[in-house]
Design a protein around this motif. Structure first.
Motif, short mmCIF file in Angstrom:
data_model
loop_
_atom_site.label_atom_id
_atom_site.label_comp_id
_atom_site.label_asym_id
_atom_site.label_seq_id
_atom_site.Cartn_x
_atom_site.Cartn_y
_atom_site.Cartn_z
N LEU A 1 0.84 -1.19 0.00
CA LEU A 1 0.00 0.00 0.00
C LEU A 1 0.88 1.24 0.00
N ILE A 2 0.51 2.21 -0.83
CA ILE A 2 1.09 3.55 -0.76
C ILE A 2 -0.04 4.44 -0.24
N VAL A 3 0.16 5.03 0.92
CA VAL A 3 -0.94 5.63 1.68
C VAL A 3 -0.78 7.15 1.77
N ALA A 4 -1.85 7.85 1.40
CA ALA A 4 -1.93 9.29 1.62
C ALA A 4 -2.54 9.53 3.00
N THR A 5 -1.81 10.23 3.87
CA THR A 5 -2.30 10.47 5.22
C THR A 5 -2.94 11.85 5.37
N ALA A 6 -2.88 12.66 4.32
CA ALA A 6 -3.49 14.00 4.34
C ALA A 6 -4.01 14.31 2.94
N ARG A 7 -5.04 15.16 2.86
CA ARG A 7 -5.68 15.43 1.57
C ARG A 7 -4.72 16.11 0.60
N GLY B 1 3.14 -0.02 -16.88
CA GLY B 1 2.57 -1.36 -17.04
C GLY B 1 2.39 -2.11 -15.74
N ILE B 2 2.17 -1.38 -14.64
CA ILE B 2 2.06 -1.99 -13.31
C ILE B 2 0.60 -1.98 -12.87
N PRO B 3 0.06 -3.11 -12.43
CA PRO B 3 -1.32 -3.14 -11.95
C PRO B 3 -1.48 -2.36 -10.65
N VAL B 4 -2.40 -1.40 -10.65
CA VAL B 4 -2.61 -0.51 -9.51
C VAL B 4 -4.10 -0.45 -9.20
N ARG B 5 -4.45 -0.55 -7.93
CA ARG B 5 -5.83 -0.44 -7.50
C ARG B 5 -5.96 0.71 -6.52
N GLU B 6 -6.92 1.62 -6.75
CA GLU B 6 -7.14 2.75 -5.86
C GLU B 6 -8.08 2.35 -4.72
N LEU B 7 -7.76 2.82 -3.51
CA LEU B 7 -8.50 2.43 -2.31
C LEU B 7 -8.96 3.65 -1.52
N GLY B 8 -10.11 3.52 -0.89
CA GLY B 8 -10.57 4.49 0.08
C GLY B 8 -10.23 4.03 1.49
N PRO B 9 -10.60 4.82 2.51
CA PRO B 9 -10.24 4.47 3.90
C PRO B 9 -10.73 3.09 4.33
N ALA B 10 -11.96 2.72 3.96
CA ALA B 10 -12.48 1.42 4.37
C ALA B 10 -11.70 0.28 3.72
N GLN B 11 -11.30 0.49 2.49
CA GLN B 11 -10.54 -0.55 1.79
C GLN B 11 -9.12 -0.64 2.33
N ILE B 12 -8.55 0.49 2.77
CA ILE B 12 -7.23 0.44 3.42
C ILE B 12 -7.30 -0.49 4.63
N ALA B 13 -8.37 -0.36 5.42
CA ALA B 13 -8.52 -1.17 6.63
C ALA B 13 -8.64 -2.65 6.32
N GLU B 14 -9.16 -3.00 5.15
CA GLU B 14 -9.25 -4.41 4.77
C GLU B 14 -7.86 -5.01 4.61
N GLU C 1 -4.87 -3.34 5.83
CA GLU C 1 -4.04 -3.00 6.99
C GLU C 1 -4.92 -2.31 8.03
N PRO C 2 -5.49 -3.09 8.95
CA PRO C 2 -6.44 -2.51 9.92
C PRO C 2 -5.85 -1.41 10.80
N GLU C 3 -4.54 -1.43 11.05
CA GLU C 3 -3.94 -0.45 11.96
C GLU C 3 -3.38 0.77 11.24
N VAL C 4 -3.45 0.79 9.93
CA VAL C 4 -2.89 1.89 9.16
C VAL C 4 -3.95 2.96 8.92
N GLY C 5 -3.57 4.21 9.14
CA GLY C 5 -4.49 5.31 8.92
C GLY C 5 -4.17 6.04 7.63
N GLY C 6 -5.23 6.47 6.91
CA GLY C 6 -5.02 7.21 5.67
C GLY C 6 -6.33 7.65 5.08
#
Length: 405
Positions: free
Chosen positions: A97-103, A120-133, A135-140
């Motif tokens: 995960l590459i996580v943005a911690t501020a807007r 050519g790298i597969p990338v999936r964009e995530l929101g806060p709820a998906q981050i928790a799926e 990494e439950p302890e990671v904030g972003g």
């Protein structure tokens, strides 16, 4: 033309890290019968950059499309996984995960999505709820998941490359530091710390932290200087806080990536690195000072220009080096639950960063050629990931020099 009997080998590789050993491996595969000697000053392979990193198999998402770093990292990630599987080297494709911690980081995160797709790298964009799926302890506030990132033991990869190369006819000699390089008609000769003379038709310089010095011994003016930066790491006392790999969004205004979290193949979680000036090329702590090497760094104009350009960033890194509280605060941006007691210091590494005279940190891999020589002059991270493609490229150039003799 000098007769072949005047030489001890066709190609002499200086440096037994992962790039030098990948080059030897590629030479024996591309041109069987080519005699190859690798000289390594330590008593075994991969004792410095290769053996002192976080073990991440990088996807290539950060690097400029079309650059050597981008092309070789993307290709090398897949090849590293295949090599590890073939030879039983511990590894795992974990994703990260590459996580943005501020807007305010969101535009940079979106730019990474585009760069990843261009590479050519597969990338999936995530929101806060998906981050928790993941990494439950990671904030972003948002994140991207990069599926091709993994981890392995690069020291074991290098050792396996040495073994495979030796089985194919290459000779790897440890405890042989190169002290002198002499250009000769049709080739080169080097003298090592043991007094041995080795004569070769072509020289390959993969000396890592000492590559500029070796280039100068060979009569080159490389136009750069290795300025060593130490990366200091901690290990999580509670590794269950992190499931995989978690990175911050890089800021292009700063020269290095920033503190990240890496679960290794052994199950522990590395935290770091920061980036502080090392007082020796192999300066793995503040107590290691080599006055000659430090003087050479300070005499290089680019060192002072880096300091003027990035002094605020550097001051923050120094603060985190001396203050565990400040380091913990940096980690808590990604992992709010972490405390000072969770961080245990572990071995540091040193990045062999090439710096130009004007203070530019060389951003891409740098490979330069001269008569009968190929010099790898900038190969910090992600060079371990990209080592197999880099080795093939260096071998291709070395063989072209052999064909000219």
């Amino acid at each position: 033309m000098v007769k072949a009997a005047a030489f001890d080998c066709d190609v002499l590789v200086i440096g037994g890290g992962i790039i030098g050993l990948s080059t030897a491996h590629a030479l024996t595969r591309a041109a069987p019968g080519t005699s190859v000697v690798v000289l390594e000053k330590e008593q075994g392979p991969a004792r410095h950059q290769t053996g002192r990193n976080s073990g991440v198999i990088h996807s290539g998402i950060y690097y400029r499309p079309g650059s050597l770093k981008a092309r070789f990292a993307v290709r090398g990630a897949a090849e590293t996984v295949k090599f590890c599987a073939e030879y039983g080297v511990p590894h795992e494709v974990t994703g990260k995960l590459i996580v943005a911690t501020a807007r305010e980081e969101l535009p940079r995160l979106h730019a990474l999505v585009q760069r990843g797709r261009e590479n050519g790298i597969p990338v999936r964009e995530l929101g806060p709820a998906q981050i928790a799926e993941y990494e439950p302890e990671v904030g972003g506030v948002a994140a991207i998941h990069v599926g091709t990132t993994g981890v392995c033991d690069f020291g074991a990869v290098a050792a396996q490359l040495a073994e495979v190369s030796a089985a194919s006819g290459a000779e790897v000699r440890y405890g042989e530091e190169v002290l002198l390089v002499d250009r000769r008609p049709g080739g080169v000769a080097v003298r090592t710390s043991t007094g041995r003379i080795v004569r070769a038709r072509t020289l390959v310089n993969c000396a890592g932290l000492h590559c500029d010095r070796v280039a100068e011994l060979a009569g080159e003016r490389p136009g750069m200087r290795i300025v060593p930066f130490r990366g200091e790491y901690y290990e999580l006392a509670r590794p269950e806080l992190v499931r995989g790999l978690v990175y911050p969004v890089p800021d292009p205004a700063f020269p290095f990536l920033g503190v990240h979290l890496t679960r290794g193949v052994e199950g522990g979680v590395h935290v770091g690195p920061n980036a502080v000036p090392a007082l020796a090329r192999e300066g793995y702590g503040w107590s290691t000072v080599r006055p000659g090497e430090l003087a050479a760094t300070l005499a290089w104009p680019g060192s002072w220009r880096i300091a003027r350009r990035h002094w605020r960033y550097g001051a923050g890194e120094l603060h985190r080096s001396f203050s565990k509280r400040a380091f913990t605060a940096a980690v808590r941006r990604l992992l709010p639950a972490v405390t000072e007691d969770d961080l245990r210091p572990v071995a540091a590494g040193v990045r062999a960063q090439a710096v130009l005279r004007d203070g530019t940190l060389v951003d891409d891999f740098m490979i330069k050629e001269s008569p009968r020589a190929v010099h790898v002059l900038n190969a910090p991270s992600p060079a371990a990931t990209a080592s197999l493609p880099i080795g093939r490229e260096v071998a291709r150039r070395a063989l072209a020099h052999l064909a000219e003799v």
